[in-house]
Structure formats: structure tokens, C-alpha cells
Design a protein around this motif. Sequence first.
Motif, PDB file in Angstrom:
ATOM      1  N   ARG A   1       0.845  -1.181   0.000  1.00 22.78           N
ATOM      2  CA  ARG A   1       0.000   0.000   0.000  1.00 22.78           C
ATOM      3  C   ARG A   1       0.887   1.239   0.000  1.00 22.78           C
ATOM      4  N   PRO A   2       0.575   2.263  -0.841  1.00 25.71           N
ATOM      5  CA  PRO A   2       1.400   3.478  -0.792  1.00 25.71           C
ATOM      6  C   PRO A   2       1.204   4.212   0.532  1.00 25.71           C
ATOM      7  N   ASP A   3       2.298   4.732   1.081  1.00 32.51           N
ATOM      8  CA  ASP A   3       2.156   5.489   2.326  1.00 32.51           C
ATOM      9  C   ASP A   3       2.851   6.839   2.201  1.00 32.51           C
ATOM     10  N   CYS A   4       2.572   7.722   3.150  1.00 34.52           N
ATOM     11  CA  CYS A   4       3.138   9.072   3.155  1.00 34.52           C
ATOM     12  C   CYS A   4       4.652   8.983   3.287  1.00 34.52           C
ATOM     13  N   LEU A   5       5.398   9.682   2.402  1.00 32.42           N
ATOM     14  CA  LEU A   5       6.860   9.636   2.459  1.00 32.42           C
ATOM     15  C   LEU A   5       7.359  10.319   3.732  1.00 32.42           C
ATOM     16  N   HIS A   6       6.491  11.112   4.362  1.00 27.77           N
ATOM     17  CA  HIS A   6       6.889  11.907   5.515  1.00 27.77           C
ATOM     18  C   HIS A   6       6.615  11.171   6.833  1.00 27.77           C
ATOM     19  N   CYS A   7       5.339  10.750   7.042  1.00 29.86           N
ATOM     20  CA  CYS A   7       4.982  10.156   8.340  1.00 29.86           C
ATOM     21  C   CYS A   7       4.608   8.679   8.224  1.00 29.86           C
ATOM     22  N   GLU A   8       4.668   8.131   7.005  1.00 30.58           N
ATOM     23  CA  GLU A   8       4.452   6.706   6.767  1.00 30.58           C
ATOM     24  C   GLU A   8       3.039   6.211   7.068  1.00 30.58           C
TER      25      GLU A   8
ATOM     26  N   ALA B   1      -3.055  15.694  -0.216  1.00 31.25           N
ATOM     27  CA  ALA B   1      -2.054  15.768   0.845  1.00 31.25           C
ATOM     28  C   ALA B   1      -2.361  14.678   1.880  1.00 31.25           C
ATOM     29  N   CYS B   2      -1.342  14.293   2.659  1.00 30.58           N
ATOM     30  CA  CYS B   2      -1.521  13.263   3.693  1.00 30.58           C
ATOM     31  C   CYS B   2      -2.534  13.731   4.728  1.00 30.58           C
ATOM     32  N   ARG B   3      -3.491  12.843   5.085  1.00 31.30           N
ATOM     33  CA  ARG B   3      -4.516  13.229   6.055  1.00 31.30           C
ATOM     34  C   ARG B   3      -3.980  13.235   7.482  1.00 31.30           C
ATOM     35  N   SER B   4      -2.867  12.537   7.739  1.00 33.16           N
ATOM     36  CA  SER B   4      -2.312  12.502   9.100  1.00 33.16           C
ATOM     37  C   SER B   4      -1.457  13.723   9.399  1.00 33.16           C
ATOM     38  N   CYS B   5      -0.458  13.969   8.518  1.00 29.34           N
ATOM     39  CA  CYS B   5       0.508  15.028   8.836  1.00 29.34           C
ATOM     40  C   CYS B   5       0.311  16.262   7.958  1.00 29.34           C
ATOM     41  N   GLY B   6      -0.551  16.166   6.942  1.00 34.64           N
ATOM     42  CA  GLY B   6      -0.823  17.339   6.109  1.00 34.64           C
ATOM     43  C   GLY B   6       0.237  17.636   5.078  1.00 34.64           C
ATOM     44  N   LYS B   7       1.298  16.799   5.015  1.00 35.24           N
ATOM     45  CA  LYS B   7       2.379  17.017   4.057  1.00 35.24           C
ATOM     46  C   LYS B   7       1.857  16.799   2.640  1.00 35.24           C
ATOM     47  N   ARG B   8       2.152  17.753   1.742  1.00 40.83           N
ATOM     48  CA  ARG B   8       1.700  17.626   0.358  1.00 40.83           C
ATOM     49  C   ARG B   8       2.520  16.579  -0.381  1.00 40.83           C
ATOM     50  N   ARG B   9       1.951  16.066  -1.472  1.00 42.49           N
ATOM     51  CA  ARG B   9       2.705  15.128  -2.312  1.00 42.49           C
ATOM     52  C   ARG B   9       3.840  15.891  -2.985  1.00 42.49           C
ATOM     53  N   PRO B  10       4.970  15.205  -3.279  1.00 45.54           N
ATOM     54  CA  PRO B  10       6.119  15.924  -3.871  1.00 45.54           C
ATOM     55  C   PRO B  10       5.781  16.505  -5.244  1.00 45.54           C
ATOM     56  N   ILE B  11       6.545  17.537  -5.642  1.00 48.98           N
ATOM     57  CA  ILE B  11       6.338  18.155  -6.952  1.00 48.98           C
ATOM     58  C   ILE B  11       6.496  17.116  -8.055  1.00 48.98           C
ATOM     59  N   ARG B  12       7.426  16.167  -7.833  1.00 49.51           N
ATOM     60  CA  ARG B  12       7.629  15.104  -8.825  1.00 49.51           C
ATOM     61  C   ARG B  12       6.327  14.374  -9.137  1.00 49.51           C
ATOM     62  N   ALA B  13       5.489  14.127  -8.113  1.00 54.31           N
ATOM     63  CA  ALA B  13       4.236  13.406  -8.346  1.00 54.31           C
ATOM     64  C   ALA B  13       3.356  14.168  -9.338  1.00 54.31           C
ATOM     65  N   TRP B  14       3.282  15.502  -9.149  1.00 49.73           N
ATOM     66  CA  TRP B  14       2.476  16.330 -10.065  1.00 49.73           C
ATOM     67  C   TRP B  14       3.088  16.363 -11.454  1.00 49.73           C
ATOM     68  N   LEU B  15       4.413  16.545 -11.517  1.00 52.47           N
ATOM     69  CA  LEU B  15       5.108  16.584 -12.814  1.00 52.47           C
ATOM     70  C   LEU B  15       4.868  15.303 -13.601  1.00 52.47           C
ATOM     71  N   VAL B  16       5.020  14.157 -12.906  1.00 52.85           N
ATOM     72  CA  VAL B  16       4.840  12.863 -13.575  1.00 52.85           C
ATOM     73  C   VAL B  16       3.414  12.737 -14.098  1.00 52.85           C
ATOM     74  N   GLN B  17       2.420  13.122 -13.273  1.00 51.06           N
ATOM     75  CA  GLN B  17       1.019  13.027 -13.722  1.00 51.06           C
ATOM     76  C   GLN B  17       0.777  13.857 -14.976  1.00 51.06           C
ATOM     77  N   ILE B  18       1.249  15.112 -14.943  1.00 51.06           N
ATOM     78  CA  ILE B  18       0.990  16.023 -16.061  1.00 51.06           C
ATOM     79  C   ILE B  18       1.699  15.546 -17.323  1.00 51.06           C
TER      80      ILE B  18
END
Length: 266
Positions: free
Chosen positions: A37-44, A57-74
Amino acid sequence: MVWMNISLIVPILLGWLGGAFVNYIADVLPRTRILGRPDCLHCESPFSWADYLTLRACRSCGKRRPIRAWLVQILTVASFAYFWLFPSKLVGIPLGLIILVYFGVVTVIDLEHRLILHPTSIAGAVIGLISGTLIHSRENGLLIGVGKSLLGGLFGYGVMFIFHYFARYFTRRRARKLQEAGKEDDGEDALGDADVILLGVLGLMFGWPLIWDVLLLGIVLGGVFSILIVIVQLLQRRSASEALMTPIPYGPYFIASAFYFLFLFL
Ligand SMILES: [Zn+2]
């Protein structure tokens, strides 16, 4: 015109899924080596698939997904839409889109981790063999098609293996110089095993003799950018020998070359 645009919904949706797949493999595989299962790179804390697919963004720690994730999607959505309308003449639409995803995975993992992972190598070899066989069996029949793909793979792997062998010599010399300069050996390899395996995969994918073109353009691209990097480092007043000994990851240049011949050439 409107109707033609509506038909683009298919590649756009597929592209979003393809991009999510690239992000998923790049997030999960290098860290855990299993496809969990994918987990938050910040708080796991684990993502729900709906949150992961919509880049929340992560529902636990609020950390946004990395810019790379957006770049790859686009980039994946844009390239799926483009190559749906203007497919690769060598491999067609379905295999072309699969190869785009494979290139995305290898590029992101190479740039972020400088790693080659067995599952991506094996997947690459299978995709490569299918692609090379498809390209070469059109005119020559299945058996010769398979043979040309295997020969290309052997050539790509062999050439890089020999380069790599000589690169080791320079790596050892570099380690000695770093020691003499009182610095720790940073363990960088001038030309990694990753490139040897990648060239084997690209050799299978293009077969003999097309792999020559991919190899040469990759070396030219890598060389041009290396010279630019050395110039920048000299401008930053680093010593010439230090600038020349900075290792360069070649993988992305070979991917760029393969991308050109597969999708933009002709
Ligand atoms: Zn988190």
C-alpha cells in the motif's frame, strides 16, 4: 472538432492511471522492495487509493505530495494524449504507452535513487523483447525478429559492460585522489551497473542494428550536457580536475535517445 476532443478522454484517463503507476512504483519499490500500500513519504501513514490517485495531501501530517508526483502526472497525461493521436510508427499505440510508463519509472528511480531494481529490469527485458520482436518480425518473420531483438540486447549489454569495466579503473583512481586530498571516497561510480542493464533492455527493445543509433545519440547527448556541466563548475571556480571527475548518470540520456527514436523519429 468537439467530438474529436471528447475521444481524447480515453488517453487522458489512461495517462492519469499511467502517471499514478509511475509515482506508485517510484514511491514504494526503492524504499520497501515490495509492492504494498502506498504510504506518506513523511509520516508513513498509509494513503487510501482514492487519495493517492487524486494526489491529496496526507490526512495525518498534512504534508503535500512531492512536486515530482504532479510533474509525472501532467507529463504522462500529455504524452499519452499526444501519442494517442500521433502513435509511434515502430511499436504502435498500446505497446508505445506501456514503454512510456516504463521509461517514466526508470527515469524517476534513476534520478532520485541512482538505483537499478531487479523487478524493473525484468519488466524492461520482457517489454524490450516484445518490442524488438514486433519491430523486426514485420519484414523478416517471427524467428528472425526474436533473433534480432536478442542480438541487440547482447550488443547493448556487452558494449556498456566493456565501458563499465574501463570506468571502474577511473573510479579507483578517483577514490585514490580523494583519499590523497583527505576526503572520504563518496562511492560514486563513473558509469553504474544501472546503465549496463538499461542498455541491455534498450538493445532488446530496438534490436540489431537500431540499437547503434540509440547508443550513439545517447553518448552525444550525455557528452554535450557533461561539457555544459563542467563549464558551469569551472565558472563556479572548482578546479578543472575536480570538475572532470564529477560522475555523470548516463541513464536519462539513453532514455531520451530511445524516446526520440521510438516516438519522434520518422
Ligand atoms: Zn503524512
